[in-house]
Design a protein around this motif. Sequence first.
Motif, PDB file in Angstrom:
ATOM      1  N   GLU A 159       0.909  -1.223   0.163  1.00  0.00           N
ATOM      2  CA  GLU A 159       0.070   0.117  -0.150  1.00  0.00           C
ATOM      3  C   GLU A 159       0.793   1.130   0.044  1.00  0.00           C
ATOM      4  N   LEU A 177       2.626   1.574  -3.665  1.00  0.00           N
ATOM      5  CA  LEU A 177       1.485   2.181  -4.477  1.00  0.00           C
ATOM      6  C   LEU A 177       1.083   3.754  -4.292  1.00  0.00           C
ATOM      7  N   GLU A 197       4.141   5.560  -5.677  1.00  0.00           N
ATOM      8  CA  GLU A 197       4.243   5.682  -7.000  1.00  0.00           C
ATOM      9  C   GLU A 197       3.354   6.827  -7.575  1.00  0.00           C
ATOM     10  N   GLU A 198       2.228   6.768  -6.797  1.00  0.00           N
ATOM     11  CA  GLU A 198       1.127   8.001  -7.327  1.00  0.00           C
ATOM     12  C   GLU A 198       1.698   9.392  -6.867  1.00  0.00           C
ATOM     13  N   GLN A 251       7.715   4.487 -10.800  1.00  0.00           N
ATOM     14  CA  GLN A 251       7.300   3.152 -10.693  1.00  0.00           C
ATOM     15  C   GLN A 251       8.352   2.092  -9.982  1.00  0.00           C
TER      16      GLN A 251
END
Length: 74
Positions: free
Chosen positions: A38, A41, A44-45, A50
Amino acid sequence: MAHNADVVAFVQKHSKLSDQFEAHFEDPDVWSSFERIETALTAEETFNIQFSPEELTALTTPKSFVEMIESKLQ
């Protein structure tokens, strides 16, 4: 080595260790596997980066998150 303050603040927030962050900087037991994914991710946002599957498995400590994010931002 000085770390990027924004990256450190992000990892500190997601590790939920506000005042004990430095003491657990290299602690692999800070997150469950779900929390690590979590956090990855969200990183990454947040940072528009990535992670490869291999990199995801290496993200085990707050320190590894900070260093990996910083390397991606260079």
